[in-house]
Structures are given as structure tokens and as C-alpha cells.
Design a protein around this motif. Structure first.
Motif, PDB file in Angstrom:
ATOM      1  N   THR A 167      -6.214  -9.768 -23.982  1.00 28.17           N
ATOM      2  CA  THR A 167      -6.437  -9.133 -25.275  1.00 28.17           C
ATOM      3  C   THR A 167      -7.822  -9.498 -25.797  1.00 28.17           C
ATOM      4  OG1 THR A 167      -5.448 -10.977 -26.483  1.00 28.17           O
ATOM      5  CG2 THR A 167      -3.990  -9.149 -25.863  1.00 28.17           C
ATOM      6  N   GLU A 168      -8.338  -8.667 -26.689  1.00 27.18           N
ATOM      7  CA  GLU A 168      -9.623  -8.946 -27.331  1.00 27.18           C
ATOM      8  C   GLU A 168      -9.564  -8.496 -28.785  1.00 27.18           C
ATOM      9  OE1 GLU A 168     -12.965  -6.523 -26.071  1.00 27.18           O
ATOM     10  OE2 GLU A 168     -11.610  -4.975 -25.296  1.00 27.18           O
ATOM     11  N   LYS A 169     -10.407  -9.098 -29.602  1.00 23.94           N
ATOM     12  CA  LYS A 169     -10.503  -8.708 -31.007  1.00 23.94           C
ATOM     13  C   LYS A 169     -11.422  -7.503 -31.131  1.00 23.94           C
ATOM     14  CE  LYS A 169      -7.999 -11.750 -33.305  1.00 23.94           C
ATOM     15  NZ  LYS A 169      -6.862 -11.321 -34.167  1.00 23.94           N
ATOM     16  N   VAL A 170     -10.980  -6.493 -31.869  1.00 24.90           N
ATOM     17  CA  VAL A 170     -11.776  -5.288 -32.092  1.00 24.90           C
ATOM     18  C   VAL A 170     -11.778  -4.961 -33.571  1.00 24.90           C
ATOM     19  CG1 VAL A 170     -11.200  -4.363 -29.824  1.00 24.90           C
ATOM     20  CG2 VAL A 170      -9.808  -3.710 -31.807  1.00 24.90           C
ATOM     21  N   GLN A 171     -12.653  -4.053 -33.962  1.00 21.29           N
ATOM     22  CA  GLN A 171     -12.667  -3.530 -35.322  1.00 21.29           C
ATOM     23  C   GLN A 171     -11.849  -2.235 -35.313  1.00 21.29           C
ATOM     24  OE1 GLN A 171     -14.019  -4.953 -38.224  1.00 21.29           O
ATOM     25  NE2 GLN A 171     -14.067  -6.676 -36.792  1.00 21.29           N
ATOM     26  N   MET A 172     -10.644  -2.302 -35.891  1.00 26.46           N
ATOM     27  CA  MET A 172      -9.709  -1.177 -35.848  1.00 26.46           C
ATOM     28  C   MET A 172      -9.833  -0.338 -37.116  1.00 26.46           C
ATOM     29  SD  MET A 172      -7.348   0.103 -33.792  1.00 26.46           S
ATOM     30  CE  MET A 172      -6.611  -1.195 -32.796  1.00 26.46           C
ATOM     31  N   MET A 173     -10.217   0.917 -36.941  1.00 24.69           N
ATOM     32  CA  MET A 173     -10.314   1.851 -38.064  1.00 24.69           C
ATOM     33  C   MET A 173      -8.917   2.383 -38.386  1.00 24.69           C
ATOM     34  SD  MET A 173     -13.756   3.956 -36.882  1.00 24.69           S
ATOM     35  CE  MET A 173     -12.990   4.671 -35.417  1.00 24.69           C
ATOM     36  N   TYR A 174      -8.739   2.837 -39.623  1.00 20.85           N
ATOM     37  CA  TYR A 174      -7.423   3.362 -40.025  1.00 20.85           C
ATOM     38  C   TYR A 174      -7.588   4.541 -40.975  1.00 20.85           C
ATOM     39  CZ  TYR A 174      -3.070   3.938 -42.588  1.00 20.85           C
ATOM     40  OH  TYR A 174      -1.965   4.477 -43.180  1.00 20.85           O
ATOM     41  N   ARG A 175      -6.751   5.522 -40.765  1.00 23.62           N
ATOM     42  CA  ARG A 175      -6.662   6.636 -41.706  1.00 23.62           C
ATOM     43  C   ARG A 175      -5.301   7.300 -41.548  1.00 23.62           C
ATOM     44  NH1 ARG A 175      -7.278  12.208 -41.554  1.00 23.62           N
ATOM     45  NH2 ARG A 175      -7.518  13.044 -43.643  1.00 23.62           N
TER      46      ARG A 175
END
Length: 416
Positions: free
Chosen positions: A235-243
Motif C-alpha cells: 500500500t502507499e499513501k496518496v492524495q484522494m480526491m472526492y466528489r
């Protein structure tokens, strides 16, 4: 038969357009927004050829995946096919037959291919004033040599190609070609030629650039750190967008898929998320021209969308294993017949394909360059609740023109 296929294709396309325009509200809804000027469907003389092009797309995607161990794969089938079609215009005999078979163009004459390429290129360039798109072609040949007039005229007329002589012996020549690529891709692909070999005769180059803003952008305030499950199991840390909003959504036995549109709705990105127990390899194996047409029939759904920001760059040597593995062998061999290009015997010595893509809250930027180097031969279900679409594991995605389904870019993301 070709004429009947063309009429049938136009009839189907017209029916699809009528269905898509059933109500004023549906016509103007794009990702939950009302578009001031909805995109007009693209109409082509041979609309059935889009399915053939997409069949080549999926063959190429699978071939590239087979020959790379990288987690991410990203290609522009439009760029590759356009560069190869320019080259095909000078091929003959077995060389031309193999190229047409690999490109899924066996049923078309060179005149059909050239006319279709011209119309598609012109239509894509004007499809959406809100989206920046560039499709440029160039031919660079050794200064002092001569190309056949019919070959250069066809590429100028149908592909808008710049045709220029160049002193290949000069150490500055690679920079001249690379500067052209950098200009056409807004510096995203700054180099395609490392060096020019002493036996180089000709370079046919295509560049595709795309920059589109989402019809409904993501709010940066909703972007949060999250885990993404990589293809290797870690696993890796990501910047997860949401809408959360209204999206075209569909599902089949292999994947769930969602489409996000850009600008006026002419272009869109389709994200394909494998079903539980399936992988991105299963998704890619299932893709075909017919399956893609079925997947274009999506319903509007309220969706909670989580999508990671991502960026990737890829480089492929298509001449090594990939294109020969797809049946295009003679073009690279001493038996190559490119007598339609020049009086001297030529063969393809390299096909380099470079790509770039970045997806953010505001939209997508993508670019590709394909270089063909030629040398002298020595001698769905209704949902009461919002659909949860969390892209936190490997996925496949494609950027396409929405009215035809023509694919500009396609890729697999295994890590961010």
C-alpha cells in the motif's frame, strides 16, 4: 458491401444520437451540470472504422502490458496509428498487408484510411473549444535525398504533415526534431530522438496533446490522504480526491466503470475498476471493439467518487517485440517494401512511443509522441443510495471522444 456497412453504421449512429437527445434535460446534463453549448456528435464517412481502431487499441494495450514489468502502462493508440498510417502510405506487398492487419485496416483502401484520418483529426481538433487538443505530424528526411511526390503530397494533404529535409550529420539535428516535439506537447515530451544513426533516412513523427478541465471539478478541500493498494500487494499513501454527483455509470461481469466528462462534454475519461476477485489484467483481456460499444451504454447515477491524483510518464520501443508480435514483421526486416516512399530500399528500424498524463482536481493533461525511424537497408441496476466508487486499487482508464467512442489515450495504473 463497404457502402452497406457505411449506411448501417450511419443508421446506428443516428439512432444513438436520437436516443441520447431524448429530452432537453438529458441532452444538457453533463456530470450534473447544464452545458451552455452541448457538444455536437462527430459524424464520420466510415463510422464503423472507430470499432476497428479501438480493436487495435486493445491489442496494443495488451501487447505493451505483456512486454513491460512496470506497474503503470499508458499509451496513445491515436498517436501510434496515425504515425503508422503515414508510413503505410509508402508500403507495398506483404509489408503493407501485415501493417493493415495489425492496424485492423484490412478492409480499407489507402484512400479510405487517408480520408478517414483527415476527417477524424479535423473533427477532434474542433470538438470542444473548452478543451486544448493538438494533433500534429511531421516528416524529416536526410538532406540531399528525394522522397516520392505522391507520398509527401498525401501526408501533407491528409495528415497536415510538415515535410522537411534535415542535415542528419549535424550534431544539432536531434535538437531540431526534439524542439518540434516539445512545442507540440507543451514541453511534456521534450525528447524523442537521442541520436541519429549514420544510416538514418527518414523520421515520421506524430504528436498528440490534450488538456481538459472537468465539466464538474473536484473541490481541493475534499482531497485527503488515503491508502492505495498497489499492484504488487503493498500500500502507499496518496492524495484522494472526492466528489459526490451525477455521473454516467455501468457495470459488467469484469468491472464497474464510470465516465467523467471534460469541457462541453465532447471528451470524457472512463475509469474501469475491477470487480471483486478480478484484476486489471482481466479487464484488459475482456476489452474488444464490441465490448467497448456495450460499455458506452451507461446510465446516470448518483455516485460518491473517490479518485487519486496521479501522474505517470512512459516510454516504449514498439519495434522490439510489440509490433512484430502483433503481426507487423516484414516492415522491420530486409524484405521490407517501402517503395512508395523513395527509390532506395528502406526498412523501419525503430518505433519509439513516449507518453505523459497528469490527473488533478481541475482536469487532465496528457501528451504522446510516436516516432517511426526508417533506415536504408544494407542492401446496470437502479440505485436508491449513491454508488460508492472508490478507486483505491489498480485500475484501467481511457480518454475518448464521447460521441464516437474513439480512444485517444488508454492506460493501467498499478501505483501512484
Amino acid at each position: 458491401m463497404k457502402k452497406q456497412m457505411m449506411i448501417a453504421g450511419l443508421t446506428l449512429l443516428s439512432a444513438a444520437v436520437v436516443g441520447a437527445c431524448a429530452t432537453k434535460r438529458e441532452k444538457q446534463r453533463i456530470d450534473g451540470m447544464t452545458a451552455a453549448t452541448p457538444a455536437e456528435p462527430i459524424r464520420l464517412e466510415h463510422p464503423e472504422k472507430v470499432a476497428d481502431d479501438n480493436a487495435f487499441t486493445f491489442d496494443l494495450l495488451r501487447a505493451v502490458r505483456k512486454h513491460t514489468d512496470k506497474a503503470n502502462v499508458f499509451i496513445s493508440p491515436l498517436s501510434v496509428s496515425m504515425a503508422l498510417n503515414m508510413t503505410l502510405g509508402g508500403a507495398a506487398g506483404t509489408t503493407a498487408d501485415e501493417m493493415r492487419t495489425a492496424l485492423h485496416e484490412s478492409g480499407y483502401s489507402q484512400a479510405d484510411i487517408n480520408a478517414y484520418s483527415k476527417r477524424l483529426r479535423e473533427a477532434l481538433l474542433r470538438a470542444d473549444p473548452q478543451t486544448t487538443i493538438g494533433i500534429a505530424n511531421s516528416i524529416w528526411y536526410r538532406q540531399g535525398e528525394t522522397l516520392r511526390t505522391a507520398f509527401t503530397n498525401a501526408n501533407r494533404t491528409y495528415y497536415g504533415a510538415e515535410v522537411r529535409p534535415l542535415d542528419f550529420a549535424s550534431p544539432r539535428s536531434p535538437k531540431v526534431i526534439n524542439d518540434w516535439c516539445a512545442r507540440q506537447t507543451r514541453k511534456r515530451i521534450p525528447q524523442i530522438v537521442d541520436r541519429i544513426p549514420s544510416d538514418a533516412f527518414l523520421y515520421l513523427i506524430n504528436a498528440v496533446y490534450f488538456k481538459g478541465t472537468w465539466a464538474r471539478t473536484f473541490d481541493k478541500k475534499n482531497t485527503k490522504p488515503a491508502e492505495f493498494h498497489k499492484a504488487d500487494g503493498s500500500t502507499e499513501k496518496v492524495q484522494m480526491m472526492y466528489r459526490q454527483g451525477d455521473y454516467r455509470y455501468g457495470t459488467n461481469d469484469v468491472c464497474r466503470y464510470l465516465e467523467m466528462s471534460y469541457g462541453n462534454g465532447a471528451f470524457g475519461m472512463v475509469v474501469m475498476l475491477p470487480q471483486e476477485g478480478k484484476t486489471t489484467r482481466d479487464v484488459m483481456a475482456s476489452l474488444s471493439g464490441e465490448r467497448w460499444k456495450q460499455m458506452r451504454q451507461m446510465n446516470n447515477e448518483e455516485v460518491q467518487l473517490y479518485l487519486p491524483r496521479f501522474r505517470t510518464e512512459c516510454t516504449y520501443d514498439l519495434a522490439k517485440d510489440i509490433l512484430p508480435g502483433m503481426g507487423m514483421k516484414a516492415a522491420f526486416s530486409p524484405e521490407a517494401d517501402f517503395s512508395g516512399i523513395a527509390l532506395k530500399p528502406l526498412r523501419v528500424s525503430g518505433v519509439v512511443h513516449k507518453t505523459f498524463v497528469e490527473v488533478t482536481e481541475s482536469g487532465t493533461e496528457a501528451a504522446a509522441v510516436t516516432s517511426v525511424e526508417m533506415v536504408l537497408m544494407s542492401l446496470p441496476v437502479d440505485k436508491k443510495e449513491p454508488v460508492l466508487f472508490r478507486v483505491d486499487r489498480p485500475f484501467v482508464f481511457a480518454i475518448c471522444e464521447r460521441s464516437t467512442g474513439a480512444i485517444l489515450f488508454i492506460g493501467e495504473i498499478g501505483e501512484i
